[in-house]
Design a protein around this motif. Structure first.
Motif, PDB file in Angstrom:
ATOM      1  N   PHE A  18       4.425  -5.858  -3.234  1.00 49.33           N
ATOM      2  CA  PHE A  18       4.442  -4.445  -3.587  1.00 49.33           C
ATOM      3  C   PHE A  18       4.503  -4.211  -5.088  1.00 49.33           C
ATOM      4  N   GLY A  77       7.787   7.302  -3.032  1.00 50.29           N
ATOM      5  CA  GLY A  77       9.041   6.567  -3.194  1.00 50.29           C
ATOM      6  C   GLY A  77      10.175   7.094  -2.346  1.00 50.29           C
ATOM      7  N   ASN A 111       0.494  -1.561  -2.213  1.00 47.89           N
ATOM      8  CA  ASN A 111       0.519  -2.895  -1.609  1.00 47.89           C
ATOM      9  C   ASN A 111      -0.719  -3.660  -2.070  1.00 47.89           C
ATOM     10  N   ARG A 134       4.535   3.594  -4.165  1.00 45.87           N
ATOM     11  CA  ARG A 134       4.431   2.159  -3.887  1.00 45.87           C
ATOM     12  C   ARG A 134       3.021   1.805  -3.463  1.00 45.87           C
ATOM     13  N   TRP A 160       5.471  -1.097  -7.772  1.00 44.27           N
ATOM     14  CA  TRP A 160       6.296   0.111  -7.831  1.00 44.27           C
ATOM     15  C   TRP A 160       5.952   0.837  -9.128  1.00 44.27           C
ATOM     16  N   ASN A 217      11.453  -4.805  -1.308  1.00 41.77           N
ATOM     17  CA  ASN A 217      10.664  -3.717  -0.732  1.00 41.77           C
ATOM     18  C   ASN A 217      11.487  -2.433  -0.844  1.00 41.77           C
ATOM     19  N   PRO A 218      11.042  -1.452  -1.650  1.00 40.24           N
ATOM     20  CA  PRO A 218       9.672  -1.213  -2.110  1.00 40.24           C
ATOM     21  C   PRO A 218       9.385  -1.581  -3.564  1.00 40.24           C
ATOM     22  N   SER A 219      10.413  -1.903  -4.337  1.00 44.18           N
ATOM     23  CA  SER A 219      10.266  -1.918  -5.802  1.00 44.18           C
ATOM     24  C   SER A 219       9.600  -3.165  -6.347  1.00 44.18           C
ATOM     25  N   TRP A 225       5.203   0.745 -15.216  1.00 39.88           N
ATOM     26  CA  TRP A 225       5.527  -0.240 -14.187  1.00 39.88           C
ATOM     27  C   TRP A 225       5.913  -1.558 -14.824  1.00 39.88           C
ATOM     28  N   TYR A 262       8.492   7.930  -7.728  1.00 40.81           N
ATOM     29  CA  TYR A 262       7.753   6.667  -7.664  1.00 40.81           C
ATOM     30  C   TYR A 262       6.685   6.754  -6.578  1.00 40.81           C
TER      31      TYR A 262
END
Length: 535
Positions: A447, A486, A507, A505, A449, A272-274, A439, A503
């Protein structure tokens, strides 16, 4: 040379040409009943004292002991003493003991007689439900090893004996730590555990190492303690070990204003987050750097069991689900805990992403020394997770599903999250402008990214990257879609965003499929507007 002959119970490993030792196999789902039957009568009464060694394999002498970590413990942690009243619990297991000593209220005055909980049946694919009935006096009536009279009263800082037994068995089945004196203790979730661990290891002014983008709450938790985060460059597999090595090798305490850091916070699976997931070789390399610099690693793994099927493109069906528990477990990238010969990994596990965030129940696995220090902190703070949460989880995981049923549930989640990931990947491929958005399909977690090419924005050079990020967010909101910038996850928030660090993010865990597709279309519209691209 290693010669092995395996059957259900033992492995024979040649140590030298003229000697051999018989080593126990790692615990399996099928081996749990046999282990329990040989362990004798289970003792899990009111505020029962327990520890992990009660439930592990009785002979682990072939494994090394962990290293000692006195030199890494904070002054606060070293000062903690055992809670005297809690220590008295060890005498309650003596047969015939009558207690007038504790501060426990009588369960007769608890206004909860029974709890009924509907849960999916063992065969989770058929969507049938069964009802778990949890009564106040199930233990006395011979119906269960755990009941409301125990769960609703005070307990030990390690958590209930019933849940400790389950998590120890689960940890041995999945990870089989390669040193002898490991243990587990329950936590009220990983955020609380992280705060405890910071206080165990850090002094004011210390740095915590993490990926350059990391879980925002992990950073925010450290601030009031007077500590700071420092980020390490990352790629599609998370933290780059060579960059970590360079940071520590060249560390100058004078210019940095702090001693050389030794505590690393990382989320190796579905970060998280990538969404990055460390592969096996990356984890081995990472662990070697940790040994070289004598690091303690907080292995925060809420998404470990959300490792998905390999992504093969939106036009191809995903590989079929694992057919057996062994196939499922073998498909998981081995944990850092599973390769930890020193006891330098503190693994944080949680039910939040696989059962319920509101249960506020998880556990840590670490060396016995560190477990003891952590438990001392629990005793004078949170004490233990909610008793209601513990008994519902125990009745589900131990007495309803069992270890095998829990793995079946995790396989079900694996396939469900794979489908969700694939829906979002298809939407991104169809709707996002590839000339400025790129990506890597996530292999685990929740997630996605998305990297944006800041240099291609019409205001690049005229506005800061952060101002460009703010403008992208505002445009997205105007189009009716919300993604997280990001910069919210930047481990060193005070540093200005670089062009390579633009970036957003997304979900894919909760939205309906149609909503994900529409939200991605709206994001595509917003990005084209912001970057001045044609439809």
């Amino acid at each position: 040379m290693v010669l092995s002959a395996t059957n259900e119970d033992v492995s024979l490993h040649a140590v030298e040409d003229t000697a051999a030792v018989v080593l126990p196999d790692p615990l399996t789902v099928e081996g749990v009943p046999f282990r329990r039957s040989n362990a004798g009568k289970f003792s899990g009464g009111l505020a029962a004292a327990s520890h992990s060694d009660m439930f592990k394999h009785p002979d682990l002498n072939h494994k090394p002991l962990s290293k000692r970590w006195d030199h890494r413990l904070s002054a606060e942690s070293k000062s903690r003493q055992a809670t005297q009243l809690k220590e008295l619990a060890k005498y309650l297991s003596k047969p015939g003991m009558l207690s007038l000593g504790g501060g426990l209220p009588s369960s007769e005055y608890f206004p909860f007689e029974e709890i009924d909980v509907k849960v999916p049946a063992l065969d989770v694919g058929n969507h049938e439900e069964i009802t778990m009935q949890i009564g106040k006096h199930d233990v006395r009536e011979g119906k269960s090893a755990y009941d409301l009279s125990i769960a609703l009263n005070y307990g030990q800082g390690s958590g209930s004996a019933q849940m400790i037994r389950w998590v120890v068995e689960h940890t041995e089945i999945v990870h089989n730590p390669p040193y002898r004196d490991w243990g587990c203790t329950l936590t009220p979730g990983s955020t609380c555990a992280t705060e405890h661990l910071y206080r165990m290891f850090l002094e004011k002014g210390d740095y915590v190492i993490s990926e350059e983008f990391t879980f925002a709450t992990a950073v925010e938790t450290s601030g009031p303690l007077g500590c700071r985060f420092i980020g390490v460059r990352m790629d599609d597999e998370g933290m780059i070990p060579s960059a970590l090595d360079e940071l520590l090798t060249t560390w100058d305490p004078i210019s940095r204003g702090a001693r050389k850091p030794f505590l690393v916070y990382t989320v190796p699976s579905g970060q998280n987050p990538s969404g990055a997931t460390m592969g096996l070789e990356r984890r081995k390399e990472f662990y070697k750097i940790a040994q070289k610099h004598d690091l303690i690693i907080l292995e925060d793994e809420p998404y470990y069991f959300l490792q998905m099927q390999p992504y093969v493109g939106s036009d191809h069906p995903s590989p079929p689900a694992p057919k057996t528990h062994k196939e499922f477990l073998d498909s998981l990238v081995p944990s850092l805990l599973s390769m930890d010969v020193d006891g330098r990994i503190v693994r944080l596990d949680s039910f939040s992403k696989v059962l319920s965030p509101g249960s506020r129940t998880g556990w840590i696995t670490a060396s016995a020394q560190l477990i003891e220090r952590f438990t001392r902190h629990n005793e004078v703070s949170v004490q233990h997770p909610s008793g209601i949460s513990q008994i519902i989880l125990h009745r589900l995981l131990d007495e309803t599903w069992g270890h095998g049923g829990y793995l079946d549930w995790l396989i079900h989640l694996r396939m469900s999250y794979t489908e969700r990931r694939n829906v979002l990947m298809k939407a991104c491929e169809e709707h996002l402008p590839k000339e400025i958005a790129s990506w890597t399909p996530p292999a685990a977690g929740m997630f996605h990214w998305i990297k944006l090419e800041a240099e291609k924005h019409p205001m690049f050079g005229k506005k800061s990257v952060k101002e460009i990020e703010d403008e992208i967010l505002e445009t997205a909101v105007q189009e009716g879609v919300l993604v997280v910038p990001g910069s919210y996850f930047k481990s060193e928030a005070r540093k200005p965003l670089e062009a390579r660090e633009l970036y957003v993010r997304a979900n894919f865990a909760s939205a309906e499929f149609e909503q994900m597709t529409e939200a991605t279309r709206r994001l595509g519209v917003a990005l084209r507007k912001s970057f001045g691209l044609k439809e």
